[in-house]
Scaffold this motif. Sequence first.
Motif, PDB file in Angstrom:
ATOM      1  N   LYS A 286      -6.266   6.608   6.003  1.00  0.00           N
ATOM      2  CA  LYS A 286      -5.347   5.551   6.408  1.00  0.00           C
ATOM      3  C   LYS A 286      -4.516   6.023   7.601  1.00  0.00           C
ATOM      4  CE  LYS A 286      -6.225   2.574   3.028  1.00  0.00           C
ATOM      5  NZ  LYS A 286      -6.891   1.267   3.276  1.00  0.00           N
TER       6      LYS A 286
ATOM      7  N   TRP B 235      -4.354  -5.166   3.105  1.00  0.00           N
ATOM      8  CA  TRP B 235      -3.850  -3.884   2.572  1.00  0.00           C
ATOM      9  C   TRP B 235      -2.755  -3.371   3.504  1.00  0.00           C
ATOM     10  CZ3 TRP B 235      -2.402   1.117   2.789  1.00  0.00           C
ATOM     11  CH2 TRP B 235      -2.447   1.887   1.605  1.00  0.00           C
TER      12      TRP B 235
ATOM     13  N   SER C 298      -0.191   0.060  -6.008  1.00  0.00           N
ATOM     14  CA  SER C 298      -0.527  -1.285  -5.523  1.00  0.00           C
ATOM     15  C   SER C 298       0.206  -2.405  -6.251  1.00  0.00           C
ATOM     16  CB  SER C 298      -2.040  -1.511  -5.617  1.00  0.00           C
ATOM     17  OG  SER C 298      -2.481  -1.354  -6.952  1.00  0.00           O
TER      18      SER C 298
ATOM     19  N   SER D 191       0.724   4.829  -1.536  1.00  0.00           N
ATOM     20  CA  SER D 191      -0.625   5.107  -2.025  1.00  0.00           C
ATOM     21  C   SER D 191      -1.312   3.874  -2.598  1.00  0.00           C
ATOM     22  CB  SER D 191      -0.574   6.191  -3.107  1.00  0.00           C
ATOM     23  OG  SER D 191      -0.047   5.657  -4.323  1.00  0.00           O
ATOM     24  N   GLN D 192      -2.603   4.030  -2.844  1.00  0.00           N
ATOM     25  CA  GLN D 192      -3.367   2.993  -3.532  1.00  0.00           C
ATOM     26  C   GLN D 192      -2.880   2.831  -4.968  1.00  0.00           C
ATOM     27  OE1 GLN D 192      -5.637   0.880  -2.332  1.00  0.00           O
ATOM     28  NE2 GLN D 192      -5.796  -0.082  -4.344  1.00  0.00           N
TER      29      GLN D 192
ATOM     30  N   ILE E  89      -5.508   7.359  -0.144  1.00  0.00           N
ATOM     31  CA  ILE E  89      -5.088   6.956   1.200  1.00  0.00           C
ATOM     32  C   ILE E  89      -5.632   7.863   2.300  1.00  0.00           C
ATOM     33  CG2 ILE E  89      -3.040   5.640   0.584  1.00  0.00           C
ATOM     34  CD1 ILE E  89      -1.369   8.165   0.988  1.00  0.00           C
TER      35      ILE E  89
END
Length: 256
Positions: free
Chosen positions: A8, A130, A239, A235-236, A5
Amino acid sequence: MDLGISGKRALVMGASRGLGRAIAEGLLAEGVTVYGVARTAEAITAWAGDQARLTPIAAELANLASVDALADRLLAEGGIDILINNSGGPPPGAAATVGRGDWLAQFEAMAANLFHLTGRLLPTMRANRWGRIVTIASSGVEQPIANLALSNGIRSAVVAWSKTLAAEVAGDGVTVNIVLPGRIQTTRVDELDAAAAARTGSTLEAVRTASAAAIPAGRYGRPEEFASMVVFLASQNASYVTGSKLRVDGGAIRSI
């Protein structure tokens, strides 16, 4: 672990102290650009100094015009990727004695305006495919906390909203989750312990000792321990986690 991230953009409500501050610090450590919101921007600057990736903003969640001004500014600057909804807590009070006016005022500040802010910032996330929305509630939504009727009731509505929203936007790459703090050592918990001591005629130390003894971990949590869970959900790596409630309470809630 790289949480994916860095770069971001995040909005953290209630970033002047306690859980909000710890979350903002955790996101900054991951390379996130953070807009930190509090009633006064100076309250954030007091701990953050002049960090390049942190922008303090003064806004009041209880004031709709202030919420819209905040959303207008963020949207004009390209929107955000991560939204941390952290409304703070209402005053203590028993369900039988809290008045209608208190319910309406606190619902607006803790729920209605939070829903409105999320709704305004959500389209950018959906367009970008996202987004992360993490809302801080309370363990009182699973096991009501004595003398916190406003918090127990209103935050339960927030949980139902979050679960509903999660299903609506999951296909757009946006996750929506709730994190439930137990007894985390913050100014807010200090205030609640002091109120309990005054209400029962006990000492503050006795209240804290009794509260810690009821927690399997045997202690209050640290803000950074709580924040690490929120940062992970932002966070990614998280997901595939959405529509969830995560307790960070040292094992205090015993229900299955």
